[in-house]
Scaffold this active site. Structure first.
Site, mmCIF file in Angstrom:
data_model
loop_
_atom_site.group_PDB
_atom_site.id
_atom_site.type_symbol
_atom_site.label_atom_id
_atom_site.label_comp_id
_atom_site.label_asym_id
_atom_site.label_seq_id
_atom_site.Cartn_x
_atom_site.Cartn_y
_atom_site.Cartn_z
ATOM 1 C CB SER B 88 -12.532 -1.389 -0.951
ATOM 2 O OG SER B 88 -11.937 -2.626 -1.223
ATOM 3 N NE ARG B 89 -8.530 6.185 0.416
ATOM 4 C CZ ARG B 89 -8.536 7.371 -0.196
ATOM 5 N NH1 ARG B 89 -8.396 7.438 -1.505
ATOM 6 N NH2 ARG B 89 -8.685 8.483 0.491
ATOM 7 C CB THR B 91 -17.354 4.116 -4.630
ATOM 8 O OG1 THR B 91 -17.021 3.492 -5.865
ATOM 9 C CG2 THR B 91 -18.800 4.584 -4.672
ATOM 10 N N GLY B 291 -14.945 -3.329 -3.697
ATOM 11 C CA GLY B 291 -13.811 -3.748 -4.532
ATOM 12 C C GLY B 291 -13.102 -5.009 -4.099
ATOM 13 C CD GLU B 292 -8.568 -3.813 -1.551
ATOM 14 O OE1 GLU B 292 -7.351 -3.952 -1.440
ATOM 15 O OE2 GLU B 292 -9.206 -2.988 -0.879
#
Lengths: 160, 337
Positions: B88-89, B91, B291-292
């Protein structure tokens, strides 16, 4: 191996190519005719990404032999827009954020287009049924269902 | 034998990014001769919309229209280094690198414009519409198009900038194992309502209500889209996705989409999404990684709802009808014994 001529109408244009016997319609469209809108997902008829219309009927182009389509009228997502003007379904998918990675989108849109052509005012259940052969990994389906319903509403409003 | 209803709740903290190697990402920004801006990255858009949000971040920092920014993620061999699109990195990490690069490029852009307008760069501002003007004297202005032309063909300058994200590596303390594995955290909470058939072990999720705290939503529609899809995927992880069971042996296991199950369009839970925005201190414009995280809280919430409905704790995923039935039988046997 001897090649086989195939000739059909693709999105309104006459097309003719020689293909190896056993070439799928998907491969003929993508590799021979340059229409990459149908996507090759599972290549065994379970994901729906390759869905096209052959003589008005939905077909999985990965399971359809190109040589069986001689003389047919084939429609793909690439042929839905009228010049610069997108098809109502394409607009609804765009406005409703009904795509993320976009790989399933052409198949979804063809499945939905076939539904709206035979049933311009579908219920939610009709839409669910119509796209049940198409797999999406990103959206959770709800935005797609809503986009199809909204395209149907837009159609009925513009027809009225 | 009956259909039994239950409700469960769960909450998660989810880290944005990771610590390995300092989790670096680098970015380059440069202008074309006609005042468009290229952001060169090795980061990959998986369909989550990284390119859109990075274009927004670059445009906002540069003070130029988003349409004038092109994101080039074409080649990981030749582009600036990126650890990748995971954890989830995207952005947060890529965004931070791009903010830094765009700031440097903006400074050069303003210097070139200042030279043309014969003013001090510190007196200039952008209008976000493709123009640079003197603060308080907007009749003194120059378009970014003309500024880029001047840089390329008159002043001989490159309107460009370099940016990177890197955190200090954190090693675990020997005694406690404590370390700082990430920078900021997103949060989520889900309430799930299920119906369990105690004869077949089948579980249907009637509704999920999700609250997500994701820092600042840089593109609210895309965030909402990802959260809806993620909520669905969480249910899919909880109840569906497995290559088991396989009877009588592994060769009978699912090998294609016919047998590898996910909820289809006819199996959707009624889904509600609420977004809380508490901007992160270290993210680009306050962003965190949604994200995740968004596919996680549904899993324990559904497990808890099943416990509430029929009193069994299934701690192996996915919670298939077989596992529910086995657990019910065990409970029955324990009760009888």
């Amino acid at each position: 191996m001897a090649k086989i001529p195939v000739q059909f109408t693709l999105n309104g244009s006459e097309r003719a190519e020689f293909v190896e016997s056993g070439t799928t319609l998907l491969a003929a469209l993508r590799d021979k005719m340059g229409d990459t809108s149908p996507k090759g997902g599972c290549h065994q008829g379970t994901c729906g990404a390759c869905t096209v219309m052959v003589d008005g009927e939905l077909r999985l182009s990965c399971l359809t032999m190109a040589e069986t389509c001689n003389g047919a009228h084939i429609r793909t997502t690439a042929g839905l827009a009228n010049g610069e003007v997108l098809h109502p379904l394409q607009r609804a998918f765009e406005n409703g954020f009904a795509a993320q990675c976009g790989f399933c989108t052409p198949g979804m849109i063809m499945a939905a287009a076939a539904l709206l052509e035979r049933n311009p005012n579908p219920s939610r259940d009709d839409v669910v049924e119509a796209i049940s052969g198409n797999i999406c990994r990103c959206t959770g389906y709800e935005p797609i269902i809503q986009a199809v319903l909204s395209a149907a509403r837009a159609n009925s409003t513009s027809a009225a | 034998m009956a259909l039994r209803r239950g409700r469960g709740v769960a909450a998660v903290n989810y880290p944005t990014g990771m610590n390995l190697g300092g989790d670096p990402t680098q970015a380059l920004v440069h202008s074309t001769p006609t005042g468009s801006f290229m952001v060169t990255l090795s980061s990959v858009d998986l369909g989550q919309g990284l390119r859109t949000v990075i274009a927004q971040i670059c445009a906002e920092t540069m003070g130029v229209p988003t349409e004038s920014v092109t994101i080039d993620t074409a080649d990981t061999d030749t582009g600036p280094h990126c650890m990748g699109t995971f954890a989830s990195r995207g952005t947060h990490r890529v965004g931070n690198a791009v903010v830094q690069a765009a700031r440097e490029a903006r400074q050069v852009m303003l210097e070139v414009a200042a030279e043309e307008l014969e003013v001090d760069p510190a007196d200039l501002e952008t209008d976000g519409q493709g123009n640079i003007r003197v603060k308080g004297a907007s009749n003194l202005n120059i378009s970014i198009f003309d500024t880029a032309l001047a840089a390329h063909f008159k002043q001989g300058r490159s309107i460009s900038g370099r940016g990177m994200f890197l955190v200090p590596r954190s090693y675990p303390e020997t005694e406690t194992g404590a370390m700082k594995p990430s920078t900021c955290y997103a949060h989520a909470c889900t309430v799930a309502e299920v119906e369990v058939d105690d004869e077949t072990g089948e579980v249907s999720v009637l509704s999920v209500k999700n609250v997500f705290e994701i820092g600042r939503a840089l593109n609210p529609k895309m965030v909402e889209q990802q959260l809806i899809g993620g909520s669905w995927m969480g249910i899919s992880h909880a109840l569906y996705e497995t290559t088991e069971p396989y009877y009588p042996n592994r060769t009978q296991g699912p090998r294609d989409y016919n047998a590898y199950l996910m909820p289809g369009p006819g199996d959707l839970a009624e889904t509600e999404i609420a977004v809380l925005e508490r901007p992160s201190g270290d993210g680009p414009f306050g962003a965190k990684g949604p994200g995740e995280m968004c596919a996680n809280p549904q899993i324990p919430a559904v497990a808890n709802a099943i416990f509430d409905a029929v009193g069994v704790r299934v701690d192996t995923l996915p919670i298939t009808p077989e596992r529910v039935l086995r657990a019910l039988k065990e409970m029955e046997a324990a009760g009888a014994g």
